[in-house]
Design an enzyme around this catalytic site. Structure first.
Site, PDB file in Angstrom:
ATOM      1  N   HIS A 173       0.840  -1.203   0.000  1.00 42.63           N
ATOM      2  CA  HIS A 173       0.000   0.000   0.000  1.00 42.63           C
ATOM      3  C   HIS A 173       0.873   1.249   0.000  1.00 42.63           C
ATOM      4  CE1 HIS A 173      -3.094  -2.923   1.454  1.00 42.63           C
ATOM      5  NE2 HIS A 173      -3.807  -2.222   0.598  1.00 42.63           N
ATOM      6  N   ASN A 174       1.427   1.552  -1.161  1.00 45.63           N
ATOM      7  CA  ASN A 174       2.305   2.699  -1.318  1.00 45.63           C
ATOM      8  C   ASN A 174       1.909   3.468  -2.576  1.00 45.63           C
ATOM      9  OD1 ASN A 174       3.451   1.197  -3.504  1.00 45.63           O
ATOM     10  ND2 ASN A 174       4.775   0.135  -2.037  1.00 45.63           N
ATOM     11  N   ALA A 175       2.691   4.474  -2.919  1.00 46.52           N
ATOM     12  CA  ALA A 175       2.334   5.339  -4.048  1.00 46.52           C
ATOM     13  C   ALA A 175       2.408   4.611  -5.380  1.00 46.52           C
ATOM     14  CB  ALA A 175       3.250   6.573  -4.065  1.00 46.52           C
ATOM     15  N   VAL A 176       3.241   3.579  -5.484  1.00 49.28           N
ATOM     16  CA  VAL A 176       3.317   2.826  -6.732  1.00 49.28           C
ATOM     17  C   VAL A 176       2.013   2.052  -6.956  1.00 49.28           C
ATOM     18  CG1 VAL A 176       4.666   1.171  -8.084  1.00 49.28           C
ATOM     19  CG2 VAL A 176       5.807   2.629  -6.409  1.00 49.28           C
ATOM     20  N   HIS A 177       1.454   1.486  -5.876  1.00 52.14           N
ATOM     21  CA  HIS A 177       0.150   0.827  -5.984  1.00 52.14           C
ATOM     22  C   HIS A 177      -0.902   1.841  -6.436  1.00 52.14           C
ATOM     23  CE1 HIS A 177      -3.567  -1.229  -4.993  1.00 52.14           C
ATOM     24  NE2 HIS A 177      -3.837  -0.341  -4.048  1.00 52.14           N
ATOM     25  N   HIS A 213      -7.074   6.597  -3.211  1.00 51.34           N
ATOM     26  CA  HIS A 213      -7.950   5.624  -2.542  1.00 51.34           C
ATOM     27  C   HIS A 213      -7.310   4.932  -1.339  1.00 51.34           C
ATOM     28  CE1 HIS A 213      -5.611   2.595  -4.676  1.00 51.34           C
ATOM     29  NE2 HIS A 213      -6.203   1.672  -3.941  1.00 51.34           N
ATOM     30  N   ASP A 214      -5.979   4.911  -1.255  1.00 51.89           N
ATOM     31  CA  ASP A 214      -5.297   4.279  -0.116  1.00 51.89           C
ATOM     32  C   ASP A 214      -4.335   5.232   0.578  1.00 51.89           C
ATOM     33  OD1 ASP A 214      -6.332   1.705   0.205  1.00 51.89           O
ATOM     34  OD2 ASP A 214      -5.079   0.862  -1.375  1.00 51.89           O
ATOM     35  N   ASP A 323      -8.685  -1.603  -8.249  1.00 49.15           N
ATOM     36  CA  ASP A 323      -8.031  -1.835  -6.961  1.00 49.15           C
ATOM     37  C   ASP A 323      -7.562  -3.276  -6.805  1.00 49.15           C
ATOM     38  OD1 ASP A 323      -7.097  -1.133  -4.437  1.00 49.15           O
ATOM     39  OD2 ASP A 323      -9.001  -1.588  -3.458  1.00 49.15           O
ATOM     40  N   GLN A 374      -3.271 -16.378  -2.786  1.00 49.27           N
ATOM     41  CA  GLN A 374      -3.626 -15.832  -4.088  1.00 49.27           C
ATOM     42  C   GLN A 374      -4.699 -16.662  -4.798  1.00 49.27           C
ATOM     43  OE1 GLN A 374      -2.749 -12.803  -5.224  1.00 49.27           O
ATOM     44  NE2 GLN A 374      -1.901 -12.689  -3.149  1.00 49.27           N
TER      45      GLN A 374
END
Length: 446
Positions: A173-177, A213-214, A323, A374
């Site tokens: 959950h970072n800026a790349v996501h 969104h995150d 998402d 997964q």
């Protein structure tokens, strides 16, 4: 605008080693309440800097506050990206990116609407500024800057705030996501069944919601915040805790940046509320609610996209798809995202074990393998949603491509899981975790 500032330390608070965690706080809590009356939050996730090293050299006119330090550090980091966005090649070397990197980044932006877009490579080419660079490009290419008369400098400043409020130390959950979700949202907004009905406001809302969104995600899920009595869980009464925080933080940044200050008050209120509705839709606990409603619309054939409510609902569905689209990417990228999200789960499990808390579902590295997590995620969460999305798009080329990747990736994980079981001599079922287990864990459901 009046604001109340509350500083919180980034640490786990407990009275003695034997006691359970009382509260896990995130760094720099600043809440805002604007004139529109909607509560907002502004969270400053400052980098870990030893300010004692700076105090000895602090004089009048030099660095005096954390905020000034942050701005100074941010300037060099983003100056190069801003020149890239204007198409300017620096005359003097900035020792950040060379001309080859600039050219590659521009070339990638020309293909931003393709599904095999490599966000990890793009992030490296932009020196860690994938979210800012991508959003500025998309706002320009969609004509949003001209349509809403946005100031480019103010837009850039707002996007820097959003990017900085993601935690770089989070594996997932970072800026790349956020940039990856935004790129996927851009692809979905281009789907023929949807694109012809979208207004500039719809497009801006979709891109902003995807980007933010995150924002300020702490790297742990809602059940963790609840059982550690986190102040956010108390604030939002254990309901969509993270999603409410992401939304309120976004509102705080919009107001602080004054990006939309020139628009009528009624319009900014509507934008804030619609952003909230979109971001809150990403709560995985509402998955069945949205899926059931989508199935009903498709069965009854009663979606009227010229109607603003129906368009907004499909924007919610598009954001939900964006998402959790990682399993629908090519295997090399999908696998990397899967490993990242599971690493974040395992970190939470290690923290829970350290403080003698019950380990959350999917967070026990000794019991919950990446393949099994997964497979369950794809079976119970991703496949049902993307099958309905394909029905909505009329099995478009993109939808068929995503479902093809999804089937391939699921087979890959099953093969890896089967190999693990053969090595261990286990005959365990390959179905993966049950759906109720997945829905309890925000983020396996990334």
């Amino acid at each position: 605008m009046s604001c109340l500032m509350v500083e919180r330390c980034g640490e786990v608070l407990f009275e003695s080693p034997e006691q359970s965690v009382k509260c896990v706080c995130m760094l720099g809590d600043v809440r805002l309440r604007g004139q529109t009356g909607v509560p907002a939050e502004r969270r400053g996730s400052y980098p870990f800097i030893d300010f004692r090293l700076l105090n000895n050299t602090t004089h009048s006119g030099e660095i005096g506050t954390k905020k000034k330090v942050k701005r100074l550090l941010s300037f060099q980091r983003y100056f190069h990206a801003s020149r890239l966005l204007r198409g300017i090649i620096p005359q003097a070397p900035l020792h950040l990116l060379d001309e080859d990197y600039l050219g590659q980044a521009r070339h990638m932006l020309s293909k931003v609407g393709t599904w095999d877009f490599d966000i990890f490579l793009f992030d490296r080419l932009t020196n860690g500024n994938s979210l800012v660079t991508l959003l500025c490009h998309l706002f320009n290419s969609h004509g949003l800057i001209h349509h809403f008369k946005l100031d480019m400098v103010t837009l850039h400043r707002f996007l820097v705030m959003v990017q900085e409020d993601y935690h770089g130390h989070n594996p997932y959950h970072n800026a790349v996501h956020a940039a990856d979700v935004t790129q996927a949202m851009h692809c979905y907004l281009k789907e023929p069944k949807l694109a012809s009905f979208l207004t500039p406001l719809d497009i801006m809302l979709g891109l902003l919601a995807a980007a933010a969104h995150d924002v300020d995600h702490p790297g742990v899920n809602q059940p963790f915040l609840i059982k550690t009595n986190h102040h956010l869980a108390n604030l939002y009464q254990n309901m969509s805790v993270l999603e409410n925080h992401h939304w309120r933080s976004t509102i705080g940044m919009l107001r602080e940046s004054r990006l939309l200050a020139h628009l009528p008050k009624e319009m900014t209120q509507d934008i804030e509320q619609q952003l909230g509705s979109l971001i809150l839709a990403t709560d995985i606990n509402r998955q069945n609610e949205f899926l059931t409603r989508l199935k009903a619309h498709l069965h009854n054939k009663d979606l009227r996209l010229e109607n603003v409510q129906d368009r907004h609902f499909m924007l919610q569905i598009a954001l939900k798809c964006a998402d959790i689209c990682n399993p629908c990417r090519i295997w090399e990228m999908s696998k990397q995202w899967s490993e990242r999200v599971c690493e974040e789960f395992y970190r939470q499990g290690d923290l829970e074990q350290k403080f003698e808390l019950e380990i959350s579902p999917l967070c026990n590295q000794q019991k919950d393998s990446i393949p099994s997590i997964q497979i369950g995620f794809m079976t119970y969460i991703v496949e049902p949603l993307f099958r309905e999305w394909a029905r909505f798009t009329g099995n478009s080329t993109l939808s068929e491509n995503m479902l093809s990747h999804l089937a391939h990736n699921k087979a890959q994980w099953k093969s890896l899981l089967s190999n693990q079981h053969r090595r261990r001599g286990s005959g365990q079922d390959l179905a993966g975790p049950a759906p109720e287990t997945l829905e309890q864990t925000e983020g396996a459901t990334p």
